[in-house]
Scaffold this active site. Structure first.
Site, PDB file in Angstrom:
ATOM      1  N   LYS A  67       3.956   9.092   7.447  1.00  0.00           N
ATOM      2  CA  LYS A  67       4.071  10.526   7.115  1.00  0.00           C
ATOM      3  C   LYS A  67       3.730  11.444   8.291  1.00  0.00           C
ATOM      4  O   LYS A  67       4.348  12.488   8.458  1.00  0.00           O
ATOM      5  CB  LYS A  67       3.192  10.859   5.908  1.00  0.00           C
ATOM      6  CG  LYS A  67       3.724  10.262   4.619  1.00  0.00           C
ATOM      7  CD  LYS A  67       2.883  10.657   3.429  1.00  0.00           C
ATOM      8  CE  LYS A  67       3.334   9.920   2.189  1.00  0.00           C
ATOM      9  NZ  LYS A  67       2.536  10.237   1.010  1.00  0.00           N
ATOM     10  N   ASP A 103       3.874  15.987  -2.031  1.00  0.00           N
ATOM     11  CA  ASP A 103       2.792  15.232  -2.680  1.00  0.00           C
ATOM     12  C   ASP A 103       1.836  16.147  -3.443  1.00  0.00           C
ATOM     13  O   ASP A 103       1.452  15.866  -4.576  1.00  0.00           O
ATOM     14  CB  ASP A 103       1.979  14.450  -1.630  1.00  0.00           C
ATOM     15  CG  ASP A 103       2.658  13.135  -1.244  1.00  0.00           C
ATOM     16  OD1 ASP A 103       3.529  12.656  -1.996  1.00  0.00           O
ATOM     17  OD2 ASP A 103       2.304  12.602  -0.181  1.00  0.00           O
TER      18      ASP A 103
HETATM   19  P1  NAP Z   1      -3.782   6.380   4.697  1.00  0.00           P
HETATM   20  O1  NAP Z   1      -3.247   7.558   5.402  1.00  0.00           O
HETATM   21  O2  NAP Z   1      -3.656   5.037   5.315  1.00  0.00           O
HETATM   22  O3  NAP Z   1      -5.338   6.679   4.389  1.00  0.00           O
HETATM   23  C1  NAP Z   1      -6.108   5.687   3.779  1.00  0.00           C
HETATM   24  C2  NAP Z   1      -7.431   6.282   3.356  1.00  0.00           C
HETATM   25  O4  NAP Z   1      -8.163   5.266   2.642  1.00  0.00           O
HETATM   26  C3  NAP Z   1      -8.302   6.741   4.505  1.00  0.00           C
HETATM   27  O5  NAP Z   1      -9.075   7.835   4.087  1.00  0.00           O
HETATM   28  C4  NAP Z   1      -9.187   5.497   4.735  1.00  0.00           C
HETATM   29  O6  NAP Z   1     -10.432   5.771   5.345  1.00  0.00           O
HETATM   30  C5  NAP Z   1      -9.427   5.072   3.304  1.00  0.00           C
HETATM   31  N1  NAP Z   1      -9.812   3.659   3.191  1.00  0.00           N
HETATM   32  C6  NAP Z   1      -9.045   2.578   3.456  1.00  0.00           C
HETATM   33  N2  NAP Z   1      -9.735   1.455   3.209  1.00  0.00           N
HETATM   34  C7  NAP Z   1     -10.965   1.832   2.805  1.00  0.00           C
HETATM   35  C8  NAP Z   1     -12.135   1.124   2.396  1.00  0.00           C
HETATM   36  N3  NAP Z   1     -12.171  -0.221   2.366  1.00  0.00           N
HETATM   37  N4  NAP Z   1     -13.224   1.834   2.000  1.00  0.00           N
HETATM   38  C9  NAP Z   1     -13.196   3.194   2.022  1.00  0.00           C
HETATM   39  N5  NAP Z   1     -12.123   3.912   2.399  1.00  0.00           N
HETATM   40  C10 NAP Z   1     -11.020   3.241   2.785  1.00  0.00           C
HETATM   41  O7  NAP Z   1      -3.118   6.229   3.233  1.00  0.00           O
HETATM   42  P2  NAP Z   1      -2.576   7.423   2.317  1.00  0.00           P
HETATM   43  O8  NAP Z   1      -1.164   7.734   2.667  1.00  0.00           O
HETATM   44  O9  NAP Z   1      -3.579   8.515   2.373  1.00  0.00           O
HETATM   45  O10 NAP Z   1      -2.537   6.735   0.874  1.00  0.00           O
HETATM   46  C11 NAP Z   1      -3.722   6.536   0.118  1.00  0.00           C
HETATM   47  C12 NAP Z   1      -3.335   6.015  -1.273  1.00  0.00           C
HETATM   48  O11 NAP Z   1      -2.651   7.036  -1.990  1.00  0.00           O
HETATM   49  C13 NAP Z   1      -2.387   4.821  -1.209  1.00  0.00           C
HETATM   50  O12 NAP Z   1      -2.809   3.819  -2.128  1.00  0.00           O
HETATM   51  C14 NAP Z   1      -1.051   5.400  -1.621  1.00  0.00           C
HETATM   52  O13 NAP Z   1      -0.222   4.485  -2.299  1.00  0.00           O
HETATM   53  C15 NAP Z   1      -1.469   6.520  -2.564  1.00  0.00           C
HETATM   54  N6  NAP Z   1      -0.443   7.580  -2.639  1.00  0.00           N
HETATM   55  C16 NAP Z   1       0.174   7.803  -3.821  1.00  0.00           C
HETATM   56  C17 NAP Z   1       1.129   8.793  -3.934  1.00  0.00           C
HETATM   57  C18 NAP Z   1       1.812   9.043  -5.251  1.00  0.00           C
HETATM   58  O14 NAP Z   1       2.861   9.698  -5.267  1.00  0.00           O
HETATM   59  N7  NAP Z   1       1.220   8.614  -6.347  1.00  0.00           N
HETATM   60  C19 NAP Z   1       1.473   9.578  -2.824  1.00  0.00           C
HETATM   61  C20 NAP Z   1       0.814   9.330  -1.621  1.00  0.00           C
HETATM   62  C21 NAP Z   1      -0.144   8.323  -1.537  1.00  0.00           C
HETATM   63  P3  NAP Z   1     -10.585   5.753   6.957  1.00  0.00           P
HETATM   64  O15 NAP Z   1     -10.134   7.115   7.426  1.00  0.00           O
HETATM   65  O16 NAP Z   1     -12.024   5.508   7.153  1.00  0.00           O
HETATM   66  O17 NAP Z   1      -9.690   4.640   7.456  1.00  0.00           O
END
Ligand code: NAP
Length: 288
Positions: A67, A103
């Protein structure tokens, strides 16, 4: 009727629900479209997107982990995409890509429309500061939530998100270790990918320990993830006594409907696609 050509880009992408959702929207609205899932990493995304455009691609969805890269590939981007620092929807316009981010509005529409929540003045905890958190935070603020606390494993990213939001007085970053001191929230949103299976070569992960003191009898807990990934957080929310435990299926469908409108000028009804996803995939039923 000419068929328009669309795709969702991400990595991994094989299990994306977007092709199914958009095919259903197309049938419902009479729009002829082809929608495929294209696997691309941050290294291959730019060339894959060029090839898609050369093959007539007129609009694309973008998901994890592309993204932020998508924003950089846009000649123009909406205000909400710039505020989010991330693009989840690309529109082909005059030989260039225009970026948007649906989103946040998708989440707000799901919570207020489908689940009937009034977000105004809700004391809110946002767990995570990645792409999804960047997308939803501005929309939550615009929806009138109260104090917003952002907590992330890497605290500097939570600070950076507060900065990006323009340092409003009611938005604060806090350390994960300090969660127990934060008291009760009206809305708790898990925007982390902590419960996802680790990619090959990565250390194992898991939802961080969350104190039940975050939840009261009226609290709505929302996981932006869905399916198996949402199970640990929603189980924690129910055990803590949350009034609502909501997964990200509704947000997924609503953000897709907003993208569909950007591409085709018509917003499909979303209840049918939402019900079909729950039925066909036996996805988690919300606890509200
Ligand atoms: P991202 O950019 O990769 O960010 C991941 C986030 O999770 C970061 O804040 C990361 O922290 C944290 N994280 C990862 N592993 C962790 C752990 N073991 N303990 C604590 N924090 C952890 O991913 P994203 O795009 O934000 O997506 C996040 C989730 O939202 C995904 O599961 C995605 O499928 C979902 N999502 C859903 C929709 C929908 O339409 N429903 C839309 C968008 C996203 P750090 O910064 O410390 O790495």
């Amino acid at each position: 009727m000419t068929e328009s050509h669309h795709a969702v880009f991400g990595h991994p992408i094989a299990h994306s629900l977007s092709p199914r959702i958009h095919a259903r929207f197309g049938r419902q609205t009479g729009v002829a479209l082809r929608f495929e899932a294209i696997d691309a990493t941050p290294d291959t995304f730019a060339s894959a997107l060029d090839a898609f455009a050369a093959a007539g691609g007129s609009g694309a969805s973008v998901t994890l982990p592309l993204k932020e890269a998508a924003l950089a590939l846009c000649a123009d981007a909406s205000d909400r995409a710039r505020r989010a620092g991330a693009v989840n929807t690309l529109v082909r316009d005059g030989g260039h890509w225009r970026g948007d981010n649906t989103d946040g509005v998708g989440l707000v529409r799901d919570l207020t429309g489908r689940h009937g929540l009034d977000l105004r003045q809700r004391r809110t905890l946002l767990l995570g500061a990645g792409g999804a958190a960047h997308g939803v935070a501005p929309a939550l603020i615009d929806a009138g939530i109260g104090d917003l606390f952002i907590v992330n494993r890497t605290s500097a990213r939570a600070d950076a998100l507060v900065d990006k939001l323009g340092l409003p007085k009611h938005v604060h970053s806090r350390y994960l270790e300090d969660l127990a001191a934060l008291g009760e929230f009206d809305l708790v949103i898990n925007a982390t990918s902590a419960a996802r299976a680790p990619a090959a070569g990565e250390a194992g992960s898991g939802l961080p320990t969350l104190p039940t003191s975050l939840v009261g009898a009226r609290t709505a807990c929302v996981d932006l993830s869905y399916g198996e990934v949402a199970i640990p957080f929603l189980a924690w929310a129910r055990a803590a006594g949350a009034h609502h435990a909501i997964d990200g299926v509704g947000m997924l469908v609503e953000q897709a409907a907003e993208a569909f409108k950007l591409w085709h000028g018509i917003r499909p009804y979303t209840d049918e696609a939402y019900a079909a996803l729950r039925e066909r995939d036996a996805l988690l039923v919300t606890g509200d």
